[in-house]
Design an enzyme around this catalytic site. Structure first.
Site, PDB file in Angstrom:
ATOM      1  N   LYS A 186       0.814  -1.205   0.000  1.00 10.21           N
ATOM      2  CA  LYS A 186       0.000   0.000   0.000  1.00 10.21           C
ATOM      3  C   LYS A 186       0.866   1.282   0.000  1.00 10.21           C
ATOM      4  O   LYS A 186       2.082   1.213   0.131  1.00 10.21           O
ATOM      5  CB  LYS A 186      -0.941  -0.007   1.210  1.00 10.21           C
ATOM      6  CG  LYS A 186      -1.980  -1.141   1.154  1.00 10.21           C
ATOM      7  CD  LYS A 186      -2.820  -1.122  -0.110  1.00 10.21           C
ATOM      8  CE  LYS A 186      -4.166  -1.810   0.020  1.00 10.21           C
ATOM      9  NZ  LYS A 186      -4.126  -3.282  -0.071  1.00 10.21           N
TER      10      LYS A 186
HETATM   11  C1  PLP Z   1      -5.520  -4.012   0.636  1.00 12.49           C
HETATM   12  C2  PLP Z   1      -6.965  -3.770   0.684  1.00 12.49           C
HETATM   13  C3  PLP Z   1      -7.766  -4.175   1.753  1.00 12.49           C
HETATM   14  C4  PLP Z   1      -7.285  -5.075   2.858  1.00 12.49           C
HETATM   15  O1  PLP Z   1      -6.138  -4.712   3.467  1.00 12.49           O
HETATM   16  P1  PLP Z   1      -5.195  -5.816   4.196  1.00 12.49           P
HETATM   17  O2  PLP Z   1      -4.348  -4.920   5.039  1.00 12.49           O
HETATM   18  O3  PLP Z   1      -4.399  -6.490   3.127  1.00 12.49           O
HETATM   19  O4  PLP Z   1      -6.049  -6.704   4.977  1.00 12.49           O
HETATM   20  C5  PLP Z   1      -9.104  -3.836   1.758  1.00 12.49           C
HETATM   21  N1  PLP Z   1      -9.640  -3.135   0.755  1.00 12.49           N
HETATM   22  C6  PLP Z   1      -8.918  -2.738  -0.303  1.00 12.49           C
HETATM   23  C7  PLP Z   1      -9.567  -1.939  -1.369  1.00 12.49           C
HETATM   24  C8  PLP Z   1      -7.560  -3.065  -0.395  1.00 12.49           C
HETATM   25  O5  PLP Z   1      -6.868  -2.712  -1.469  1.00 12.49           O
END
Ligand code: PLP
Length: 398
Positions: A186
């Site tokens: 992210k």
């Molecule tokens: C990455 C992501 C999540 C979940 O995040 P994690 O930290 O991997 O559990 C939820 N929604 C979206 C749109 C994402 O891209």
């Protein structure tokens, strides 16, 4: 998007603070922790940056969604409206609470189509969950108006759009609750981590208690605390929070680089006849983590995706046939393949997803390509990439 590209001494220093005291937990051990409260510090800094009253740090973005829904009192049989294009975490968090995901079409914003949302509302609907996919946002004014009219909670999944804004507000801060992920890919990362933001005092207290076994966090004797409600464990560790604290300080620089690179790529593709771009709602600004564009047809999109790969352009996604981000790839959800029994509410109320008409979503997703914007490219690399992308796409359209 990836904050891991700028991992460095700042992150190491923050983690070392924690390692030196050995207090790897965010709560308690006041005397041992040398005054370091990384999770708490991150929460304060993140709430400020997001112009929100409160931030609750948790163990992942999926946990953030689960905790946010739980904090608003959503449970068995409550319906949550979500888009056909998102990450699997959307329905995972809803199902984890015994609530029922209701999937609806997207439009040319690649997020919830407000008219499809309105059409899906029933007496059991409690929440609308737009997902700001690939750096840009849903039409939040239209969704808020629908939620006001039907007395529903608006919950933004801003996991992929950290730093974007809508009408001057940071994405995630516009609605009742906003969720973020700090997983490894992210915009900023904790390794694993997530956050819920809100201006609602009741949701704040509920989230704080729910993510830590119901602890009321009063006083300084953890064992003597009371548990006003049932909770769970979605805590973040102090080590992960420390990484995030260093990354948060880099966010504005990350966004500036993304915008620069995105702008160069976009100005090359804008020259290609018949390529158009994803619609950004009026008053919105992307976080520039992806460049999202439409080819004239599904056939040209498939060919363009292949041509981009053959030209050595990595990081371009054709979500339409991807296992994780679009209804087409969610065979396990469509057939409710769970390890144990799901609540009867879910069985009784779920759409028959194998027989739903999502042709409106198909029409957009079949034509969409998203290219990841990286931070580490040099100016020359971005320019070369832009040129290669332009010619690869032109070769399949001409
Ligand atoms: C990455 C992501 C999540 C979940 O995040 P994690 O930290 O991997 O559990 C939820 N929604 C979206 C749109 C994402 O891209």
């Amino acid at each position: 998007m990836p904050g891991f590209e700028v991992f460095g001494n700042e992150e190491r220093q923050q983690v070392n603070d924690v390692l030196e005291s050995g207090v790897l937990m965010r709560y308690g051990f006041d005397g041992m922790r040398n005054g370091h409260w990384k999770a708490r510090e991150f929460e304060q800094a993140f709430a400020k940056r997001m112009q929100s009253a409160h931030c609750q740090l948790v163990s992942s973005g999926t946990s953030a969604l689960t905790v946010a829904l739980a904090s608003a009192g959503i449970g068995a049989g409550d319906e949550v409206i979500m888009p056909t294009f998102t990450f699997v975490a959307s329905f995972e968090s809803i199902l984890a609470l015994g609530a029922v995901p209701v999937l609806v079409d997207i439009d040319d914003t690649l997020t919830l189509d407000p008219s499809a949302v309105e059409a899906a509302i029933t007496s059991r609907t409690r929440c609308v969950m737009p997902v700001h996919m690939c750096g840009s946002m849903a039409d939040l004014d239209a969704l808020q108006a629908i939620c006001d009219k039907h007395d529903l909670i608006l919950l933004e999944d801003a996991c992929q759009a950290l730093g974007g804004t809508y009408k001057g507000k940071p994405l995630g801060s516009y609605s009742d609750l906003g969720c973020f992920s700090f997983d490894f890919v992210k915009t900023i990362t904790c390794g694993e981590g997530g956050a819920v933001i809100t201006n609602n005092e009741k949701y704040k207290v509920n989230a704080d208690q729910y993510q830590d076994h119901g602890h009321d966090h009063q006083g300084n004797d953890r064992g003597a605390e009371t548990h006003p409600t049932l909770g769970y464990n979605f805590r973040i560790s102090e080590l992960n929070a420390a990484v995030g604290l260093a990354q948060l300080a880099k966010l504005d620089n990350i966004l500036a680089i993304q915008k620069e690179h995105y702008t160069i790529l976009r100005s090359a593709l804008i020259q290609v006849k018949d390529v158009s771009f994803r619609r950004v709602p009026e008053g919105g600004e992307e976080n520039y983590s992806f460049l999202n564009f439409f080819l004239p047809s599904e056939e040209t999109a498939r060919k363009a995706h292949k041509a981009l790969g053959e030209a050595g352009i990595d990081g371009c996604f054709y979500w339409y046939t991807n296992n994780w981000h679009y209804i087409n790839g969610w065979e396990h959800l469509r057939n409710l393949k769970s390890l144990g029994n799901l609540p009867s509410e879910v069985h009784n109320q779920m759409q028959d997803l194998n027989n739903c008409d999502f042709s409106k979503s198909d029409a957009w997703m079949g034509r969409t390509i998203s290219c990841l914007v990286k931070l580490g490219w040099s100016k020359e690399e971005v320019a070369r990439r832009a040129e290669k992308m332009r010619s690869a796409i032109e070769s399949v359209i001409a």
